[in-house]
Design a protein around this motif. Sequence first.
Motif, PDB file in Angstrom:
ATOM      1  N   ALA A  95      10.476 -14.156 -16.430  1.00  0.00           N
ATOM      2  CA  ALA A  95       9.640 -14.591 -15.314  1.00  0.00           C
ATOM      3  C   ALA A  95      10.113 -13.947 -14.019  1.00  0.00           C
ATOM      4  N   ALA A  96      11.436 -13.964 -13.808  1.00  0.00           N
ATOM      5  CA  ALA A  96      11.991 -13.394 -12.576  1.00  0.00           C
ATOM      6  C   ALA A  96      11.707 -11.898 -12.517  1.00  0.00           C
ATOM      7  N   ASP A  97      11.933 -11.229 -13.633  1.00  0.00           N
ATOM      8  CA  ASP A  97      11.763  -9.785 -13.687  1.00  0.00           C
ATOM      9  C   ASP A  97      10.322  -9.399 -13.372  1.00  0.00           C
ATOM     10  N   GLU A  98       9.366 -10.090 -14.018  1.00  0.00           N
ATOM     11  CA  GLU A  98       7.960  -9.758 -13.780  1.00  0.00           C
ATOM     12  C   GLU A  98       7.546 -10.082 -12.351  1.00  0.00           C
ATOM     13  N   SER A  99       8.038 -11.217 -11.840  1.00  0.00           N
ATOM     14  CA  SER A  99       7.661 -11.581 -10.476  1.00  0.00           C
ATOM     15  C   SER A  99       8.162 -10.557  -9.473  1.00  0.00           C
ATOM     16  N   VAL A 100       9.427 -10.164  -9.640  1.00  0.00           N
ATOM     17  CA  VAL A 100       9.989  -9.206  -8.685  1.00  0.00           C
ATOM     18  C   VAL A 100       9.238  -7.883  -8.766  1.00  0.00           C
ATOM     19  N   ALA A 101       8.934  -7.448  -9.983  1.00  0.00           N
ATOM     20  CA  ALA A 101       8.211  -6.183 -10.129  1.00  0.00           C
ATOM     21  C   ALA A 101       6.827  -6.273  -9.484  1.00  0.00           C
ATOM     22  N   ASP A 102       6.120  -7.383  -9.730  1.00  0.00           N
ATOM     23  CA  ASP A 102       4.803  -7.564  -9.110  1.00  0.00           C
ATOM     24  C   ASP A 102       4.896  -7.530  -7.595  1.00  0.00           C
ATOM     25  N   LEU A 103       5.892  -8.272  -7.079  1.00  0.00           N
ATOM     26  CA  LEU A 103       6.032  -8.360  -5.623  1.00  0.00           C
ATOM     27  C   LEU A 103       6.366  -7.001  -5.033  1.00  0.00           C
ATOM     28  N   ARG A 104       7.225  -6.241  -5.718  1.00  0.00           N
ATOM     29  CA  ARG A 104       7.564  -4.910  -5.203  1.00  0.00           C
ATOM     30  C   ARG A 104       6.314  -4.066  -5.080  1.00  0.00           C
ATOM     31  N   ARG A 105       5.459  -4.139  -6.111  1.00  0.00           N
ATOM     32  CA  ARG A 105       4.230  -3.341  -6.053  1.00  0.00           C
ATOM     33  C   ARG A 105       3.323  -3.796  -4.936  1.00  0.00           C
ATOM     34  N   THR A 106       3.174  -5.106  -4.794  1.00  0.00           N
ATOM     35  CA  THR A 106       2.315  -5.626  -3.726  1.00  0.00           C
ATOM     36  C   THR A 106       2.816  -5.128  -2.377  1.00  0.00           C
ATOM     37  N   LEU A 107       4.142  -5.216  -2.178  1.00  0.00           N
ATOM     38  CA  LEU A 107       4.721  -4.793  -0.902  1.00  0.00           C
ATOM     39  C   LEU A 107       4.460  -3.312  -0.664  1.00  0.00           C
ATOM     40  N   LEU A 108       4.643  -2.529  -1.709  1.00  0.00           N
ATOM     41  CA  LEU A 108       4.480  -1.082  -1.584  1.00  0.00           C
ATOM     42  C   LEU A 108       3.030  -0.742  -1.235  1.00  0.00           C
ATOM     43  N   GLU A 109       2.085  -1.368  -1.961  1.00  0.00           N
ATOM     44  CA  GLU A 109       0.660  -1.123  -1.693  1.00  0.00           C
ATOM     45  C   GLU A 109       0.336  -1.452  -0.237  1.00  0.00           C
ATOM     46  N   LYS A 110       0.892  -2.582   0.206  1.00  0.00           N
ATOM     47  CA  LYS A 110       0.577  -3.041   1.555  1.00  0.00           C
ATOM     48  C   LYS A 110       1.147  -2.066   2.598  1.00  0.00           C
ATOM     49  N   ILE A 111       2.406  -1.695   2.428  1.00  0.00           N
ATOM     50  CA  ILE A 111       3.041  -0.896   3.486  1.00  0.00           C
ATOM     51  C   ILE A 111       2.381   0.476   3.578  1.00  0.00           C
ATOM     52  N   ILE A 112       1.978   1.062   2.459  1.00  0.00           N
ATOM     53  CA  ILE A 112       1.399   2.405   2.588  1.00  0.00           C
ATOM     54  C   ILE A 112      -0.018   2.368   3.127  1.00  0.00           C
ATOM     55  N   SER A 113      -0.676   1.209   3.031  1.00  0.00           N
ATOM     56  CA  SER A 113      -2.057   1.187   3.516  1.00  0.00           C
ATOM     57  C   SER A 113      -2.145   0.855   5.005  1.00  0.00           C
ATOM     58  N   ILE A 114      -1.026   0.399   5.592  1.00  0.00           N
ATOM     59  CA  ILE A 114      -1.061   0.082   7.029  1.00  0.00           C
ATOM     60  C   ILE A 114      -1.145   1.371   7.840  1.00  0.00           C
ATOM     61  N   SER A 115      -1.989   1.370   8.856  1.00  0.00           N
ATOM     62  CA  SER A 115      -2.074   2.545   9.708  1.00  0.00           C
ATOM     63  C   SER A 115      -0.746   2.792  10.407  1.00  0.00           C
ATOM     64  N   PRO A 116      -0.307   4.057  10.497  1.00  0.00           N
ATOM     65  CA  PRO A 116       0.953   4.329  11.194  1.00  0.00           C
ATOM     66  C   PRO A 116       0.897   3.882  12.645  1.00  0.00           C
ATOM     67  N   PHE A 117      -0.327   3.650  13.162  1.00  0.00           N
ATOM     68  CA  PHE A 117      -0.448   3.266  14.561  1.00  0.00           C
ATOM     69  C   PHE A 117      -0.693   1.769  14.732  1.00  0.00           C
ATOM     70  N   SER A 118      -0.621   1.015  13.636  1.00  0.00           N
ATOM     71  CA  SER A 118      -0.867  -0.422  13.725  1.00  0.00           C
ATOM     72  C   SER A 118       0.291  -1.124  14.407  1.00  0.00           C
ATOM     73  N   ALA A 119      -0.062  -2.005  15.336  1.00  0.00           N
ATOM     74  CA  ALA A 119       0.987  -2.673  16.116  1.00  0.00           C
ATOM     75  C   ALA A 119       1.796  -3.632  15.253  1.00  0.00           C
ATOM     76  N   ALA A 120       1.158  -4.204  14.210  1.00  0.00           N
ATOM     77  CA  ALA A 120       1.824  -5.238  13.421  1.00  0.00           C
ATOM     78  C   ALA A 120       2.724  -4.661  12.333  1.00  0.00           C
ATOM     79  N   ARG A 121       2.975  -3.375  12.375  1.00  0.00           N
ATOM     80  CA  ARG A 121       3.811  -2.756  11.358  1.00  0.00           C
ATOM     81  C   ARG A 121       5.260  -3.209  11.526  1.00  0.00           C
ATOM     82  N   PRO A 122       5.907  -3.673  10.432  1.00  0.00           N
ATOM     83  CA  PRO A 122       7.295  -4.135  10.584  1.00  0.00           C
ATOM     84  C   PRO A 122       8.246  -2.946  10.784  1.00  0.00           C
ATOM     85  N   PRO A 123       9.405  -3.173  11.452  1.00  0.00           N
ATOM     86  CA  PRO A 123      10.392  -2.111  11.601  1.00  0.00           C
ATOM     87  C   PRO A 123      10.811  -1.604  10.214  1.00  0.00           C
ATOM     88  N   SER A 124      11.032  -0.286  10.111  1.00  0.00           N
ATOM     89  CA  SER A 124      11.223   0.270   8.774  1.00  0.00           C
ATOM     90  C   SER A 124      12.484  -0.259   8.085  1.00  0.00           C
TER      91      SER A 124
END
Lengths: 577, 555
Positions: A95-124
């Motif tokens: 359960a832990a392994d699958e959850s972490v893998a899912d979350l990593r993908r979600t995070l990755l999808e989200k960060i690459i789709s944010i505009s580089p000029f978006s104000a709400a972008r978190p510090p790298s």
Amino acid sequence: MTQSTQKTPEKRKATQIQRKLLSRSAQKQLSHSATISILSSALWLVQAASIAGLVADYATGADLSSHLTNLILFAGAGLVRIALNHLAEYWAYKAADESVADLRRTLLEKIISISPFSAARPPSAQFTSLFAEKLNALYPYLTSYHAAYRRTMVMPLIILGISFWHSWVAGLILLIGGPLIPVFMALVGYAAQDASEAQLKEVSSLNVLLLDRLRALQDIRLLGAQQHTTEAFADKAQALHTKTLKVLSIAFLSSTVLELFAALGVAMMAVYVGFSLLGELNFGAYTTPLTIFEGVFLLLIAPDFFQPLRDLAAAWHDKATAQALMVELEDFTEAQTQSFVGPATQEWCAVRSIPADALRNPLIQLHGLSIRFNETCAITYPDTTIQPGTSLAITGPSGSGKSTLLALLAGLVPPTSGDILINDFPLDATNGNLWRSQIAWIPQFPQFQRGTLADNLSLGSSPEHVQRYLPEALQRIEAAHIIDRLPDGLMTLLGEDGAGLSGGEARRMMIARAICSHRPVLLADEPTADLDEETADLIKQALLNCASQGCTVIIATHDNKLASAMNATLSLEKSYA
Amino acid sequence: MHNLLKIIVISLRQNVRAFSLGLALSLLVLLASFALLGLSGWFITATGIAGLAGIGIGFDVFRPSAAIRFLALGRAAARYGERLTTHNATLRSLATFRVHLLDVLLRRNHEQTEKLRGSVALNRMTTDVEALDGILLRLAIPFLAALFYYPVAFASLWWLATPAIALCAIAVSLAGAALVLFTCLPRSAGPAARAEQLLQTLRSQALELQQTHTDLIVFGQLEARKNRAITTEGKLRARQNRVASTERLASTLIQLTALLTTSSVLAIGLKALQTEAITIASLAFAIFASLTMAEVIHPLRKTVAEYGRMKYAAGRMQDIYENQEVKEVRSADVNVASASLPAPVMRVRDLTFRRNSKTNSRPILEHVSLDLYAGERVALISPSGGGKSTFLNLAAGLLRPQSGEIELLGKPLSSFSEEQLRNTIAMLPQRSFLLQGTVLENLQLSTPDLTEAEALQIISVVALDGVVKRLGGLHGNIGEAGCNLSGGERRRLALARVLARNPQILLMDEPTEGLESELSTKVLENVSSFLPDAAILIASHRTTEKDWVNRHMIV
């Protein structure tokens, strides 16, 4: 009291988030794991009974076969327990392994789709640590805390019931010792939470300080400040040590208190059982006096009344960390961020609504284009037409929106209103990627990818393109002697900011990269800023050369000489709306 | 193992007393558990027998029950003390490691510093050091405690039960421990180390993806980079799964060992009962005590899970420790007299430098000579990449030439200690980084005893008065890497930091880059009146800078 009312919404939020963050299958696996772990704990009752039976049988003089039965029962139940434990751990880990893998993908999808000029972008640095090491904190929480929590809900009740069944005094002993534990734990928990937050703050401030010093290594040396820096850092490290120890000592104190309660409970049980067996106490048990079997059995199961609580306390820190993590995850995934124009994939074929060659020889038109940054700041651009194969300089004071226009043209940020028309097709999510496949980009501040200079120069070019155009591109920026000087030529590994290359050289490499990609549109942001005249001239010639070969060249610049060499100038004014 | 042992020895040496105390307490906890459960088992059984025999009144219940209470409380106290002592000592040695690592990095030479990626070094100082925290807590101390525990447990079982029970219990427990070590450790060590490495790779890839996001979008490489990160993540997961499954195996083996220990004590005990070699109460002692023997081998589970990671981290530490001598900057001593005019303060003769000394590539500098006098200002002129910065780096002692000589104040540069060198010569590099904190803190980095009045004077030299006012005075915060300042303001603050050193020789690499001409002229004029006697050498391509100096030198 006030503290507890403050804590409740926080806690509920974390539980809700957990439900949202974990997939249905992960939750199912976790619940399997917990059930199995409860079963395993319950089997200890069988083992305890077999030991008690063995002692009692011997004392009352039973025959050998009953001893053997007890021995086999003990070993058999033990084996089943081990198998169940293994299974429970397996499900929880899965359960832990699958959850972490899912979350990593979600995070990755989200960060690459944010505009580089978006104000709400978190510090790298913040996103990176969330994505990499912080997510790993979910493992201990999901594998140990969850099952311990479920066991706490069930096992003490079962053991309490059994104790009462045999002797109401035994039951009472546990009943008195038991509830004190959660009360005390709650008190310790509040203290620990504060200490733990202070410690986490200290950790992140130590990291910020370190990264700062590591970037400035050379400066520190040149300023002769090594000793001073090391001493200041030693103080900081010492502070972290103190804070961490504070958290740990609270955690240790709480588990010691738990252990004391447990020991006290068991000791009282032992004394009660002992006196009953001796016949000095004649109350409590229903079969007066207590039998040896009952006595040994009660003594063996008493520690397990406290055990789940102790497991829970041991996993408390994991839980606190995981809860903080889940709030952070929620904040990031739910944040309102702006994405760039087009999907964050390469599959423009799948979403394109126009033929692949419709954007070749692009006629670019700006139509009522404007962008709003916040309440007080917006930029409106004049309607403009850029013919294919021409060159345009965008000029104007800083803050007039030159770089922003380039970003709009590349679809890096969507306009608030108006359109960019390319061959009469409005630039939108369906054709953003197709349009960008026509664009080469020269950033103002060169950033290099980890890898060789050759890797960096061929970003976005097919191997055939590289073979065909790279030599020409390098010649155009007169790179021969730069590359000669590098230890491994084109195969030299570069530092993050191109260490090994000077500022001007790095900029020239960016231009070579653009030329090598051989795309029909070239966007360049301040290509000659901070350069000596000779290098600036070289870059100007290279850009003009591109234009003369039919490339549409669009440049944002302060440099009048460069601007006047272009076919046309779009002059922007500082405007606030 | 070699590296791990070294780290263990280093950590132990730092805290001999704390660790001996921790070890003693940890042994005490194990033995108290053993005695507590054994005694309780014996007590209940013995009272039961006495009750049956009707001799309850004559049975001494007070001494055993007092011992049980004492053991229970004693164990809790010992465990608290043990945890606090060992964690305190471990945290202290981790802090020492971190400080030491930073110190080593600060003494590395210029080329190594240039190649160092901030993120990699940060990984090293945080995650690697953290990986080491289990070395003593979960490796060394449990192992040493077990060494003492077994003989005591063996002797007491021999004495209070039978020799056969003692032999059997200890043998099964030791065999189980050996089985875990020999089957699980080799299976998990490799993947655990690799997983640690992959996690750091994943980190770097995520960071890079964000830093070059724009380029990746425009050049259509976003998906490729995302897939690369996902591939790394997949590899990481595979290794983590392998470590986890091995950890589960270890846990199962440990539980089996515990079960086998108790079962065999039971079986042998039953036999001994029949020959009346043992009483039922003594057997109960042995059974209950053997239940606690799992506590000793339980830490093996974490050893299996963490050994590979610790070994990997220790290896990387070692790499830094061992290369320290080579990388340490020279520290020879020489007696530096202050500049005695009219000899040149800096004298460069026939200097040649190649970036890669092995190949016969074209040198960056060839046979360059220069005399620099006090109070003089000289500009190095060459096209971009022509070796201006390299010349300054050589003069500042950051690089060493292949041939030729540099003399400062009449003494060869190589004879200066690092401290003397920095006290004589100051340099503003092309790229410099400000530290997060206040304006004053940044200035005091170079000169810890700088007063506020002196700081304000230097601030006005670089024309930052207005900016300092805007930030709310010298104690205003400039933000991470100076993000509250514009590019030109950062450059001037970096210059101020160098000026605060009040150097005899000042080297500046494009000092006014990013400043408007008017402001550059003003700042440069201020610098020459602030340091009238200093010899100043600058690398320059700007007209304002070229106009400010007394003479040019073409490189």
